[in-house]
Design a protein around this motif. Structure first.
Motif, short mmCIF file in Angstrom:
data_model
loop_
_atom_site.label_atom_id
_atom_site.label_comp_id
_atom_site.label_asym_id
_atom_site.label_seq_id
_atom_site.Cartn_x
_atom_site.Cartn_y
_atom_site.Cartn_z
N SER A 7 0.84 -1.20 0.00
CA SER A 7 0.00 0.00 0.00
C SER A 7 0.87 1.25 0.00
O SER A 7 0.52 2.26 -0.64
CB SER A 7 -0.93 -0.01 1.21
N ASP A 8 2.02 1.19 0.70
CA ASP A 8 2.92 2.35 0.71
C ASP A 8 3.45 2.66 -0.69
O ASP A 8 3.55 3.82 -1.09
CB ASP A 8 4.10 2.09 1.66
N GLN A 46 1.34 9.50 -6.10
CA GLN A 46 1.86 10.86 -6.03
C GLN A 46 2.84 11.14 -7.16
O GLN A 46 2.79 12.20 -7.80
CB GLN A 46 2.52 11.08 -4.67
N HIS A 47 3.72 10.16 -7.44
CA HIS A 47 4.76 10.35 -8.47
C HIS A 47 4.15 10.58 -9.85
O HIS A 47 4.60 11.44 -10.61
CB HIS A 47 5.68 9.13 -8.49
N PHE A 48 3.11 9.82 -10.19
CA PHE A 48 2.51 9.91 -11.53
C PHE A 48 1.33 10.89 -11.58
O PHE A 48 0.71 11.03 -12.62
CB PHE A 48 2.03 8.53 -11.99
N SER A 49 1.02 11.52 -10.46
CA SER A 49 -0.11 12.46 -10.40
C SER A 49 -1.40 11.81 -10.91
O SER A 49 -2.15 12.37 -11.71
CB SER A 49 0.19 13.71 -11.24
N TRP A 50 -1.67 10.60 -10.41
CA TRP A 50 -2.87 9.90 -10.85
C TRP A 50 -4.14 10.59 -10.39
O TRP A 50 -5.21 10.38 -10.97
CB TRP A 50 -2.82 8.44 -10.36
N VAL A 103 -10.96 14.35 -7.06
CA VAL A 103 -10.97 13.19 -6.17
C VAL A 103 -9.67 13.09 -5.39
O VAL A 103 -8.64 13.65 -5.79
CB VAL A 103 -11.19 11.88 -6.96
N GLU A 104 -9.72 12.32 -4.31
CA GLU A 104 -8.55 12.04 -3.48
C GLU A 104 -8.48 10.54 -3.23
O GLU A 104 -9.51 9.87 -3.11
CB GLU A 104 -8.64 12.78 -2.14
N LEU A 105 -7.26 10.01 -3.15
CA LEU A 105 -7.06 8.63 -2.75
C LEU A 105 -7.23 8.52 -1.23
O LEU A 105 -6.65 9.30 -0.48
CB LEU A 105 -5.66 8.15 -3.15
N VAL A 106 -8.01 7.53 -0.78
CA VAL A 106 -8.17 7.29 0.65
C VAL A 106 -7.05 6.33 1.07
O VAL A 106 -7.13 5.12 0.86
CB VAL A 106 -9.55 6.68 0.96
N ASP A 107 -6.01 6.87 1.68
CA ASP A 107 -4.81 6.09 2.00
C ASP A 107 -5.10 4.92 2.92
O ASP A 107 -4.39 3.89 2.87
CB ASP A 107 -3.76 6.99 2.67
N THR A 108 -6.10 5.04 3.76
CA THR A 108 -6.38 4.01 4.75
C THR A 108 -7.28 2.90 4.22
O THR A 108 -7.58 1.94 4.95
CB THR A 108 -7.05 4.64 5.98
#
Length: 356
Positions: A4-5, A12-16, A28-33
């Motif tokens: 997951s890390d 973040q690197h590819f600005s998805w 939209v935002e990725l839900v890290d959890t």
């Protein structure tokens, strides 16, 4: 394998985030959890469920990661999502995009999440009335000459059941099946299971690798190749009708006789479901009739009796590879629910269909 890390770093690197905003038309935002590993396969592929959200809703996304070197099945699946999706999008989850240069040489595919059928319902025979018409429509799209309308899409990457390479594989498997039958006869725990049908099967194997030309003569199309319930997803299976079915896991797709999909979808499930055995004849007859009638709606009829075609294809599939796989499994000390069923059906259906 990926973590997951790592997914968060690559996001973040590819600005998805920006790519998803372009695709979905919303911020939209990725839900890290909420990053969940659904499947991890021998350090070669992994499947993840991601959650992205806007101000109103959360949207589940499937991420499938392929690590090099790619085998043929991986290449096939990637091309199904990259190329065949243009033609078969009705039967596949939506492909958001393919990122082919992650960590230099990995392929990451972002796909619409469609809830697996299993988990929504307990499959019973009446549910085939929802599934089989979709399968017939899928087959009809590329049935026989219809595939030539899409020649620019389906190139050399798509395996062909008639190819020399696949014929060579069948011959090799039959040779190994004879070898493993002999090994089974020397194994005290297996001999009792194999002995009653040993001579019959050895006799039948000499007629291979194609035991029933009728299977090919009655039509081919692009098939899923592994059409069991685990690979069927649906947006609304809890409703009684109008299921929005999507097929997943396309690694076994090929141009091949259409009845191979029906064998996996219907007959193999009958084998597994002991609670269906008493009604097996009724279930398979209904499914075969339903499939044939649905294919007629698309202008396709079968010269050979469809029930015989199902049985022929079951035996073809079993004799060309599956019997070998299950003999190996049991000789390794593993369990096999299907081995006895395979042996019984080869004997009974083999005689019914004139193999011996």
């Amino acid at each position: 394998m990926s973590s997951s890390d790592e997914i968060i770093r690559q996001w973040q690197h590819f600005s998805w985030k920006d790519k998803f905003e372009d695709v979905l038309g919303k911020n939209v935002e990725l839900v890290d959890t909420q990053i969940e590993c659904l499947k991890n396969s021998r350090e070669k592929t992994s499947i993840w469920k991601l959650m992205i959200k806007d101000k109103v809703e959360s949207i589940p996304i499937v991420l499938k990661i392929y690590k090099p070197p790619l085998n043929e099945n991986h290449t096939v699946e990637i091309n199904m999502y990259l190329k065949a999706n243009k033609i078969l999008h009705e039967f596949m989850p939506k492909v958001y995009w393919v990122e082919s240069n992650v960590n230099t040489n990995e392929t990451w595919i972002f796909i619409e999440y469609v809830e697996p059928l299993r988990g929504q319902i307990t499959l019973v025979p009446k549910h085939y009335d929802q599934i089989i018409p979709i399968v017939a429509r899928f087959h009809a799209q590329t049935f026989e000459n219809r595939i030539f309308q899409h020649g620019e899409v389906f190139g050399s990457w798509l395996p062909n059941y008639h190819s020399k390479s696949m014929a060579s594989e069948r011959n090799k498997h039959i040779k190994n099946t004879k070898k493993y039958l002999d090994l089974a006869m020397k194994d005290p725990s297996l001999r009792e299971v194999v002995a009653p049908s040993y001579n019959i099967i050895q006799q039948i194997l000499k007629k291979g690798p194609i035991y029933f030309p009728e299977i090919m003569q009655n039509g081919q199309s692009i098939i899923h190749g592994d059409l069991h319930v685990h690979n069927i997803s649906c947006h609304n299976a809890r409703k009684d009708q109008d299921w929005q079915i999507r097929l997943v896991d396309w690694e076994s797709a090929k141009y091949a006789p259409v009845w191979f999909d029906l064998v996996v979808l219907v007959e193999i499930l009958i084998d597994f479901r002991t609670d269906w055995h008493k009604d097996a004849d009724e279930i398979r007859k209904h499914c075969v009739h339903l499939y044939s009638e649905e294919m007629k709606k698309h202008g396709i009829t079968f010269q050979t009796d469809p029930l015989q075609l199902l049985k022929m294809t079951y035996l073809q599939r079993t004799l060309e590879k599956r019997l070998l796989n299950h003999l190996r499994r049991v000789l390794r000390g593993e369990k096999s629910v299907l081995l006895k069923r395979y042996l019984e059906k080869i004997t009974t259906w083999g005689q019914e269909l004139g193999l011996y």
